[in-house]
Each structure stands twice: as structure tokens, then as C-alpha cells.
Design a protein around this motif. Structure first.
Motif, PDB file in Angstrom:
ATOM      1  N   PHE A 103      14.354   4.076 -45.831  1.00  0.00           N
ATOM      2  CA  PHE A 103      14.033   5.371 -46.097  1.00  0.00           C
ATOM      3  C   PHE A 103      12.782   5.748 -46.643  1.00  0.00           C
ATOM      4  CE2 PHE A 103      18.632   4.153 -46.848  1.00  0.00           C
ATOM      5  CZ  PHE A 103      19.278   5.429 -46.489  1.00  0.00           C
ATOM      6  N   THR A 104      11.999   4.631 -47.159  1.00  0.00           N
ATOM      7  CA  THR A 104      10.692   4.724 -47.375  1.00  0.00           C
ATOM      8  C   THR A 104       9.636   5.244 -46.232  1.00  0.00           C
ATOM      9  OG1 THR A 104      10.855   3.191 -49.276  1.00  0.00           O
ATOM     10  CG2 THR A 104       8.607   3.714 -48.564  1.00  0.00           C
ATOM     11  N   SER A 105      10.172   4.346 -45.236  1.00  0.00           N
ATOM     12  CA  SER A 105       9.314   4.702 -43.901  1.00  0.00           C
ATOM     13  C   SER A 105       9.518   6.078 -43.462  1.00  0.00           C
ATOM     14  CB  SER A 105       9.598   3.762 -42.843  1.00  0.00           C
ATOM     15  OG  SER A 105       8.884   3.913 -41.904  1.00  0.00           O
ATOM     16  N   PHE A 106      10.781   6.551 -43.463  1.00  0.00           N
ATOM     17  CA  PHE A 106      11.457   7.884 -42.881  1.00  0.00           C
ATOM     18  C   PHE A 106      10.681   9.006 -43.742  1.00  0.00           C
ATOM     19  CE2 PHE A 106      14.212  11.359 -42.457  1.00  0.00           C
ATOM     20  CZ  PHE A 106      14.211  11.741 -41.003  1.00  0.00           C
ATOM     21  N   ALA A 107      10.719   8.759 -45.010  1.00  0.00           N
ATOM     22  CA  ALA A 107       9.991   9.824 -45.906  1.00  0.00           C
ATOM     23  C   ALA A 107       8.610  10.161 -45.502  1.00  0.00           C
ATOM     24  CB  ALA A 107      10.201   9.478 -47.519  1.00  0.00           C
ATOM     25  N   ALA A 108       7.862   8.862 -45.281  1.00  0.00           N
ATOM     26  CA  ALA A 108       6.351   9.031 -44.802  1.00  0.00           C
ATOM     27  C   ALA A 108       6.402   9.455 -43.633  1.00  0.00           C
ATOM     28  CB  ALA A 108       5.713   7.572 -45.187  1.00  0.00           C
ATOM     29  N   THR A 109       6.879   9.255 -42.519  1.00  0.00           N
ATOM     30  CA  THR A 109       6.708   9.633 -41.288  1.00  0.00           C
ATOM     31  C   THR A 109       7.489  10.987 -40.723  1.00  0.00           C
ATOM     32  OG1 THR A 109       8.254   8.104 -40.552  1.00  0.00           O
ATOM     33  CG2 THR A 109       6.086   7.392 -40.699  1.00  0.00           C
ATOM     34  N   GLY A 110       8.939  11.115 -41.223  1.00  0.00           N
ATOM     35  CA  GLY A 110       9.809  12.138 -40.838  1.00  0.00           C
ATOM     36  C   GLY A 110      10.317  11.874 -39.468  1.00  0.00           C
ATOM     37  N   SER A 111      10.261  10.712 -39.119  1.00  0.00           N
ATOM     38  CA  SER A 111      10.741  10.227 -37.465  1.00  0.00           C
ATOM     39  C   SER A 111      11.439   9.086 -37.567  1.00  0.00           C
ATOM     40  CB  SER A 111       9.561  10.195 -36.517  1.00  0.00           C
ATOM     41  OG  SER A 111       9.863   9.855 -35.157  1.00  0.00           O
ATOM     42  N   ALA A 112      12.678   8.930 -36.956  1.00  0.00           N
ATOM     43  CA  ALA A 112      13.443   7.797 -36.701  1.00  0.00           C
ATOM     44  C   ALA A 112      12.741   6.842 -36.010  1.00  0.00           C
ATOM     45  CB  ALA A 112      14.795   8.106 -36.317  1.00  0.00           C
ATOM     46  N   TYR A 113      12.084   7.296 -34.670  1.00  0.00           N
ATOM     47  CA  TYR A 113      11.324   6.323 -33.989  1.00  0.00           C
ATOM     48  C   TYR A 113      10.186   5.765 -34.652  1.00  0.00           C
ATOM     49  CZ  TYR A 113      13.721   7.899 -29.768  1.00  0.00           C
ATOM     50  OH  TYR A 113      14.742   8.249 -28.702  1.00  0.00           O
ATOM     51  N   ALA A 114       9.408   6.593 -35.540  1.00  0.00           N
ATOM     52  CA  ALA A 114       8.512   5.951 -36.402  1.00  0.00           C
ATOM     53  C   ALA A 114       8.960   4.725 -37.282  1.00  0.00           C
ATOM     54  CB  ALA A 114       7.714   6.934 -37.267  1.00  0.00           C
ATOM     55  N   VAL A 167      11.529   2.803 -36.400  1.00  0.00           N
ATOM     56  CA  VAL A 167      11.626   1.810 -35.385  1.00  0.00           C
ATOM     57  C   VAL A 167      10.268   0.964 -35.217  1.00  0.00           C
ATOM     58  CG1 VAL A 167      12.546   0.990 -33.174  1.00  0.00           C
ATOM     59  CG2 VAL A 167      13.641   2.855 -34.485  1.00  0.00           C
ATOM     60  N   SER A 168       9.212   1.742 -35.072  1.00  0.00           N
ATOM     61  CA  SER A 168       7.925   1.023 -34.779  1.00  0.00           C
ATOM     62  C   SER A 168       7.575   0.273 -36.107  1.00  0.00           C
ATOM     63  CB  SER A 168       7.072   2.406 -34.467  1.00  0.00           C
ATOM     64  OG  SER A 168       7.330   2.925 -33.247  1.00  0.00           O
ATOM     65  N   ALA A 169       7.914   0.854 -37.216  1.00  0.00           N
ATOM     66  CA  ALA A 169       7.557   0.177 -38.643  1.00  0.00           C
ATOM     67  C   ALA A 169       8.268  -1.179 -38.563  1.00  0.00           C
ATOM     68  CB  ALA A 169       7.688   0.897 -39.663  1.00  0.00           C
ATOM     69  N   PHE A 170       9.337  -1.456 -37.825  1.00  0.00           N
ATOM     70  CA  PHE A 170      10.103  -2.515 -38.044  1.00  0.00           C
ATOM     71  C   PHE A 170       9.903  -3.327 -36.611  1.00  0.00           C
ATOM     72  CE2 PHE A 170      12.045  -0.659 -41.748  1.00  0.00           C
ATOM     73  CZ  PHE A 170      12.540  -1.807 -42.504  1.00  0.00           C
ATOM     74  N   ALA A 171       8.860  -2.964 -35.739  1.00  0.00           N
ATOM     75  CA  ALA A 171       8.876  -3.740 -34.717  1.00  0.00           C
ATOM     76  C   ALA A 171       8.597  -5.297 -34.808  1.00  0.00           C
ATOM     77  CB  ALA A 171       7.639  -3.326 -33.913  1.00  0.00           C
ATOM     78  N   ASP A 172       7.931  -5.667 -35.699  1.00  0.00           N
ATOM     79  CA  ASP A 172       7.714  -6.963 -36.047  1.00  0.00           C
ATOM     80  C   ASP A 172       8.440  -7.627 -37.272  1.00  0.00           C
ATOM     81  OD1 ASP A 172       5.836  -6.923 -34.087  1.00  0.00           O
ATOM     82  OD2 ASP A 172       4.290  -6.399 -35.218  1.00  0.00           O
ATOM     83  N   ARG A 211      23.986 -11.481 -40.419  1.00  0.00           N
ATOM     84  CA  ARG A 211      22.862 -12.011 -39.160  1.00  0.00           C
ATOM     85  C   ARG A 211      22.047 -11.067 -39.332  1.00  0.00           C
ATOM     86  NH1 ARG A 211      26.941 -13.473 -34.068  1.00  0.00           N
ATOM     87  NH2 ARG A 211      28.194 -15.049 -35.187  1.00  0.00           N
ATOM     88  N   TRP A 212      20.699 -11.302 -38.704  1.00  0.00           N
ATOM     89  CA  TRP A 212      19.419 -10.631 -38.507  1.00  0.00           C
ATOM     90  C   TRP A 212      19.162 -10.266 -36.977  1.00  0.00           C
ATOM     91  CZ3 TRP A 212      17.071  -9.223 -43.115  1.00  0.00           C
ATOM     92  CH2 TRP A 212      17.404  -9.703 -44.141  1.00  0.00           C
ATOM     93  N   GLY A 213      18.626  -9.107 -36.739  1.00  0.00           N
ATOM     94  CA  GLY A 213      18.331  -8.789 -35.682  1.00  0.00           C
ATOM     95  C   GLY A 213      17.220  -7.504 -35.300  1.00  0.00           C
ATOM     96  N   ARG A 214      17.045  -6.940 -34.205  1.00  0.00           N
ATOM     97  CA  ARG A 214      16.290  -5.965 -34.011  1.00  0.00           C
ATOM     98  C   ARG A 214      16.858  -4.337 -34.660  1.00  0.00           C
ATOM     99  NH1 ARG A 214      15.032  -2.551 -29.792  1.00  0.00           N
ATOM    100  NH2 ARG A 214      16.661  -3.464 -28.580  1.00  0.00           N
ATOM    101  N   LEU A 215      15.950  -3.748 -35.446  1.00  0.00           N
ATOM    102  CA  LEU A 215      16.415  -2.586 -35.746  1.00  0.00           C
ATOM    103  C   LEU A 215      15.915  -1.425 -34.675  1.00  0.00           C
ATOM    104  CD1 LEU A 215      17.391  -0.601 -38.058  1.00  0.00           C
ATOM    105  CD2 LEU A 215      14.863  -0.197 -38.714  1.00  0.00           C
ATOM    106  N   THR A 216      17.127  -0.813 -34.343  1.00  0.00           N
ATOM    107  CA  THR A 216      17.312   0.121 -33.200  1.00  0.00           C
ATOM    108  C   THR A 216      17.437   1.503 -33.615  1.00  0.00           C
ATOM    109  OG1 THR A 216      19.732   0.015 -33.125  1.00  0.00           O
ATOM    110  CG2 THR A 216      18.654  -1.340 -31.747  1.00  0.00           C
ATOM    111  N   HIS A 217      17.002   2.453 -32.586  1.00  0.00           N
ATOM    112  CA  HIS A 217      16.956   3.896 -33.094  1.00  0.00           C
ATOM    113  C   HIS A 217      18.267   4.474 -33.434  1.00  0.00           C
ATOM    114  CE1 HIS A 217      17.047   8.356 -32.196  1.00  0.00           C
ATOM    115  NE2 HIS A 217      15.859   8.183 -32.783  1.00  0.00           N
TER     116      HIS A 217
END
Length: 677
Positions: free
Chosen positions: A198-209, A211-216, A233-239
């Protein structure tokens, strides 16, 4: 068993099928006795005179509901074998268990009638060629379907009643745990991951952004169903997961039921599939705010919904993108009315362009005035208009308008508040006049009091609606600070292209390319958010600004030697067009390509060393040697050039030096002597 006389030798020669089915895996696991009774029907078939080798058990549908035959391979196998005439009888605990759908059951009965197949259950033997047996089985099938409907209606009613109270236990999203009540996940890593979405979406306004923030970075999820049900379990965050998290009102502390209703869809091949849709928020059957702790507030949830709606390009939204085209998404062709698209270059030397969308639409041909425009002059003109509009005079006018709107809002709100106070006073006065002792008068006064209460409720509702529809006005100090720094903010290197687009769209609604017969000019119509409009005219190919290297060579190239000029260019951080440091050769090429003035030229009574050597018919090195030895006077310019004062006396002295030298051989001269060249 009733009706055994219906079993003939022909039926015994065919295969007997024993159909075994339970509706759910839980029934298979917990109701083992019912499953065993169905398998025991194979022994009943032997007792009816069939050899074991002609008995087949069909149990492929264990754990599958009988509402549809689409996914029941066992039922489809029975229908196929009956159609081929291989089956003499079908055995089951109840004939209606073959199918809970009247359509599937009737189709099986009709095929069994045509192929002469019997149906056998605990109540008896049914011959489909007998009309009475067909009526009885049809009635059983209808009763079975009605029973299923009644059970489902009771269960759904109980679920809706529990959901209305917020007591129906739903599957909790990641980040929550249940210990009698819904609480935030005690695992701090899980909770931090959800909060960062939620913090990342509030800053960028984009769901793809997001996903990029959680790339690593990994993201948690829980297993649903199977032996590992509920395991973290833990995995990759998708769009898709980001969108589902943002759309889930549970993260705002709200309890919602009925957001995604299910239905059935008939496919062209006749199969029926269950589908899941999405209801708009106003159609949710149950929505209970503040039901449990949330990661965000309900206001933040609504703000996220607004941002996601503005990002849906499929529905016509044009959100700010990361490209350099400033008016991308808000520019329209004024000739045909189509949105203009953006073409980014594949090669570095190409330019970004806006082109009319009808060029890719076969149903809407282009008009003669539809154009393809370079983006740079359009963006520059619009940005210049935006920054020029925010002048001190315009700022003062804007602030005065804000003050006027604030005063007007205060006056309208104050009037509504006074109306509420007046209605409350009148209602209290009407109540105080009611005397229980005088019943006849009390009835009249009570009616008047109820009317006053109704007027009070209307006044309070009007005040609430007025406050709800009033926009939230920014503070004057914040506006002054923002507008005073707008030019610095616009040109700051930390301001991204997307930030400039967002800033532009807060004031400008759209830009229209107006028809212009002169192809060397671009006519633009700018519509502001306030409804005001402006018209701009800019050249299609504006003159390019002079590069920094050309400016430095023009200013210092006539007074500095080439080596010092190259050092000056490199010290200023100026590079060539390919991004490399300047050398003497690249500097001289730039000077020649842009027709820049060369270093100081000889005076009218002077010639260069090369010209003197050409006049005398000798090698220039001999002239340089004479100058070095002091045998020939010369003027040394600041840029290192040797200029020789030339007259008949100097020319005669040079010929004397040539004659006295045993190493110099004069060549025929192609320049006439007698003065400076």
C-alpha cells in the motif's frame, strides 16, 4: 427386490455397470459406509445372475457433484457405453444419484430406453420401455433436483444471515489471522510486506510499479486446500496479486460479502461452466465498515479505487506514463476527433511523434488535415504556456479566487447551520407546549411537534449533503509555496517525466490539434480544468538551440590556441555528439562543420608562413627555420600562428638567404610577388 422378472437373458448377456459416486471429497472421507454400500452393489449384480466378468464398477466420479455432467467422466462413460448397446443394467443405491440435473437424467433415460438398458436400485428394477417405470423415474429425478434446490436455498439463507451480522467466516487474505476474531498477522515480516504494497502504491500510483518495487523481494501467500492447507509460503509478487490486494476491502477493515457472484455459462458445444463475476460496490449485499483492524483507512481504500480506475486504459482512461511525451493520452486530433497516439523512436536520431489514431482504423479514414507531428514543439509550447500562466499576477488572482470560494463556502455552510438551529429551537418549543393533562390540545400540539421534527431532519440532511459535496480547499500557505516553486520543480533533474505529466494534468484537461493548412505551423487548443481555453501557434520545426560546444568555440576559438580550447571544452564537461571528450581533431571538425571563425587572420600587410613559402618556391620548414633563427621577422599570434610582414624588401632578403644556402632549392612560384596575399 421388486421387478426381477423384467431381467431377461439379453440383459444378463450384457455388461452390468455399478455406478459409485459421492458429491464431495469430505463425504468420501467421512461417509465411508455409504461408499461401501455402493461397492456392495457388485455382489447384488452377481445375485441377479450376472457373472463377475460381466460386471464393471464405475467410480471415477467420487468427490464430484451430480449437478452437471460436464466434468464427470464416469457418467459420460456410462452414457457412451449405453449408447453403444454394451450395457444390460445400471446399478446404484438410488437411480436419481446418476444425475441431479433433469436434462442429464432425461437424456440418460431416453438412451437407455432406446438401447433396452435397465436401471436398478434398492427399490426395484426399472424398464424404460414401460411407461409407468419412465414416469416413476422421471418423478424421482424431479424430486432429486427439487431436494438439491431446497438444500441449497437453506444453506444460502443461513450464510446470508450470518454474513449480515459479520459472523460468516470467510477466507482471510494474507496479512490476517483468526483467533476467534480477525486480527493482523502476528508475523511482522508478513505484515510489513502487506504494508509496503500500500505504501508503494500510494507513492507511485501504479500496480506495475509496486511489482517492480518487489522485484528483489519475496511476498507471502498461504496454501488453500490439500494436505498443506493454511501453510505460509513465500514467492514472487505478481501484477494480479497486487490488484487483488488493492481491491480487497478487508485491508481497509471492512467486512464484505457477495463481491464476486458465481453463475453458469452455456458454451457453444453445449457444456455448462461455472463463472465468477464482479459486482460494483453499491450492489454488494453486505458491507460492514470498521469490522476489524485494517492496514489502511476506508478513505485510503476509496482513493486507491480512484487511482486504479484512472489507470484502466481499456475503458478509456489515459494515465500518465513514463515516456517523455508530455501530453501523451490527453492530445486529440481536432480534424477527425480521434485520440492521437504516440510513436517512440527505435533509433536514437529519430524523434518522438504524435500521430492521428485513425491511421490504424480502417472504419474511420483520415481527413486531409489529420497530421503527424513531432512531439518536441508541441510539448515545449504547452509547458511554456503552463509555466507562463503561473506568473505573480496569475498567482495573486488564483489566491484571491481561493479566498472568495472559501468565504462563499463559509457563508453557505453558515446559512445551513442557522437553519438547523432554527428548526431545532422550533421543535423543542413545540415539545414544551404539549400538556398531557389536556388530551385534545395535546393531539394537535403533538402533530405540530412531529412536523417540526420532520423539518429538523430535513435541515440536518441538507447540511450534511452540503458539507459532503463541498471540495476540500488547500491552505493558502501551501498554495503559495507550491506556485512559487513551480518553475524550479518543473526543471529539477529529480522530477521525472511522469511527475511532469501529473503536474500538467492538474491544471490542463486536454490539448487539441486544430486544423492548420500551413504545414510549417502547429495550431493547438488548450482546455484548462476551469473550462477556460487558449490557442497556441508554434512552428513545426523550431530552430534548434546552439550546442554548448559550439557556443564555447564561437566565444573563445579566435583567441585561444587549439590545445587550450580543447582543455576548456573538456573542463566544462562538454562532449562530442557521441558523448566522447574533445580532441584537437574533433574540435577543428566542429569548427568547420558549423562555419565558426578561425583564429586571428593575418593583417593586410602580413602573410602566413605557407603563403611566403609558396611565393618563394621553397618548403615551409625553411621559413620556420629563418623565423626561429631571427633571420626573418614574424608576429606570433595568441593561437600560435606565425604572421610574416611582407613587402619587396622582405622578399629580396628571403631570396638572398636562398642564394646563400646550399640546402634550399627554389621551386617555380605560382604566386606573383609584390605585396601581401
Amino acid at each position: 427386490m421388486n421387478g426381477q422378472s423384467k431381467i431377461t437373458r439379453l440383459h444378463r448377456e450384457r455388461t452390468a455397470l455399478v455406478y459409485v459416486r459421492q458429491s464431495t471429497i469430505a463425504q468420501v472421507r467421512e461417509h465411508a459406509e455409504s461408499t461401501a454400500r455402493q461397492y456392495d452393489l457388485a455382489q447384488a449384480a452377481i445375485n441377479l445372475g450376472r457373472p463377475p466378468q460381466r460386471i464393471a464398477v464405475i467410480d471415477a466420479d467420487l468427490g464430484l457433484s451430480g449437478r452437471s455432467a460436464a466434468r464427470r467422466g464416469g457418467f459420460q462413460e456410462i452414457v457412451t457405453r449405453v449408447r453403444l448397446g454394451e450395457v444390460g443394467a445400471i446399478l446404484g443405491l438410488e437411480a436419481s444419484r446418476l444425475a441431479r440435473s433433469s436434462a442429464d437424467f432425461a437424456r440418460l433415460l431416453e438412451i437407455a430406453r432406446l438401447s433396452g438398458t435397465l436401471l436398478i436400485d434398492e427399490d426395484g428394477v426399472y424398464d424404460l420401455a414401460d411407461i409407468n417405470d419412465r414416469l416413476l423415474l422421471g418423478l424421482k429425478g424431479q424430486m432429486s433436483e427439487a431436494e438439491l434446490h431446497l438444500l441449497k436455498a437453506r444453506l444460502d439463507g443461513a450464510k446470508r444471515a450470518a454474513a449480515a451480522r459479520g459472523d460468516l467466516r470467510l477466507r482471510l487474505p494474507i496479512g490476517y489471522d483468526s483467533d476467534g476474531e480477525v486480527v493482523l498477522d502476528p508475523d511482522s515480516e508478513v505484515a510489513a510486506a502487506v504494508e509496503d504494497v500500500f505504501t508503494s502504491f500510494a507513492a507511485t500510483g501504479s500496480a506495475y510499479a509496486v511489482v517492480s518495487a518487489f522485484a528483489d523481494r519475496r511476498f507471502p501467500y498461504r496454501v488453500h486446500g490439500g494436505p498443506f492447507d493454511g501453510e505460509l509460503r513465500w514467492g514472487r509478487l505478481t501484477h494480479d496479486r497486487v490488484l487483488s490486494i488493492l481491491a480487497n476491502p478487508a485491508y481497509a477493515g471492512a467486512y464484505a460479502y457477495g463481491r464476486r457472484p458465481s453463475g453458469q455459462r452455456l458454451e457453444p458445444d453445449g457444456s455448462v461452466h461455472t463463472t465468477t463475476g464482479t459486482r460494483p460496490r453499491e450492489q454488494w449485499p453486505v458491507l460492514i465498515p470498521d469490522h476489524h483492524p485494517g492496514y489502511i483507512t476506508w478513505e485510503q481504500y476509496e482513493a486507491n479505487e480512484t487511482k486504479r480506475a484512472a489507470n484502466r486504459t481499456r475503458w478509456g482512461a489515459r494515465p500518465p506514463r513514463e515516456g517523455s511525451a508530455l501530453v501523451q493520452g490527453i492530445i486529440t486530433c481536432g480534424s477527425c476527433g480521434s485520440p492521437m497516439r504516440t510513436r517512440y523512436p527505435r533509433a536514437k536520431h529519430h524523434r518522438v511523434q504524435y500521430f492521428c489514431g485513425t491511421s490504424h482504423d480502417a472504419h474511420r479514414p483520415q481527413t486531409p488535415t489529420c497530421r503527424t507531428l513531432p512531439a518536441q514543439p508541441v510539448d515545449h509550447a504547452v509547458a511554456t504556456l503552463l509555466l507562463a500562466t503561473l506568473t505573480p499576477a496569475e498567482v495573486a488572482l488564483t489566491l484571491a479566487t481561493v479566498d472568495e470560494v472559501t468565504h462563499r463556502t463559509h457563508r453557505s455552510t453558515r446559512a445551513a447551520e442557522l437553519a438547523v438551529e432554527r428548526a431545532r429551537y422550533q421543535a423543542e418549543r413545540a415539545f414544551s407546549q404539549v400538556e398531557p393533562e389536556n388530551r385534545l390540545v395535546a393531539r394537535t400540539l403533538e402533530t405540530r411537534w412531529e412536523a417540526r421534527l420532520a423539518a429538523l431532519a430535513e435541515a440536518e440532511q441538507a447540511l450534511a449533503e452540503l458539507r459532503a459535496h463541498q471540495p476540500e480547499l488547500p491552505e493558502r500557505a501551501a498554495l503559495e509555496q507550491l506556485i512559487s516553486d513551480i518553475d524550479v520543480l518543473w526543471h529539477a533533474p529529480t522530477t521525472t517525466d511522469r511527475d511532469r505529466k501529473r503536474l500538467l494534468r492538474t491544471l490542463i484537461a486536454d490539448v487539441t490539434v486544430l486544423p492548420e493548412p500551413d504545414r510549417e505551423q502547429i495550431r493547438l487548443g488548450v482546455r484548462w480544468r476551469t473550462g477556460a481555453t487558449d490557442t497556441l501557434v508554434t512552428p513545426t520545426h523550431p530552430p534548434r538551440p546552439e550546442p554548448a560546444a559550439v557556443q564555447l568555440i564561437r566565444e573563445h576559438g579566435t583567441v585561444l590556441p587549439d590545445a587550450e580550447l580543447v582543455d576548456l571544452l573538456n573542463s566544462r564537461g562538454v562532449t562530442t555528439a557521441r558523448g566522447k571528450p574533445f580532441t584537437i581533431a574533433s574540435m577543428r571538425w566542429t569548427r568547420q562543420n558549423h562555419h565558426l571563425p578561425a583564429p586571428s587572420a593575418p593583417r593586410p600587410d602580413e602573410i602566413t608562413v605557407s603563403q611566403a613559402a609558396q611565393i618563394l618556391g621553397i618548403n615551409p620548414s625553411a621559413v620556420y627555420r629563418w623565423i626561429t633563427r631571427g633571420q626573418l621577422p614574424a608576429r606570433h599570434t595568441p593561437v600560435g600562428r606565425q604572421c610574416v610582414p611582407w613587402n619587396t624588401t622582405t622578399e629580396a632578403a628571403c631570396h638572398s638567404l636562398i642564394a646563400a644556402s646550399t640546402q634550399i632549392k627554389a621551386r617555380p612560384s605560382h604566386i606573383t610577388s609584390g605585396g601581401a596575399v
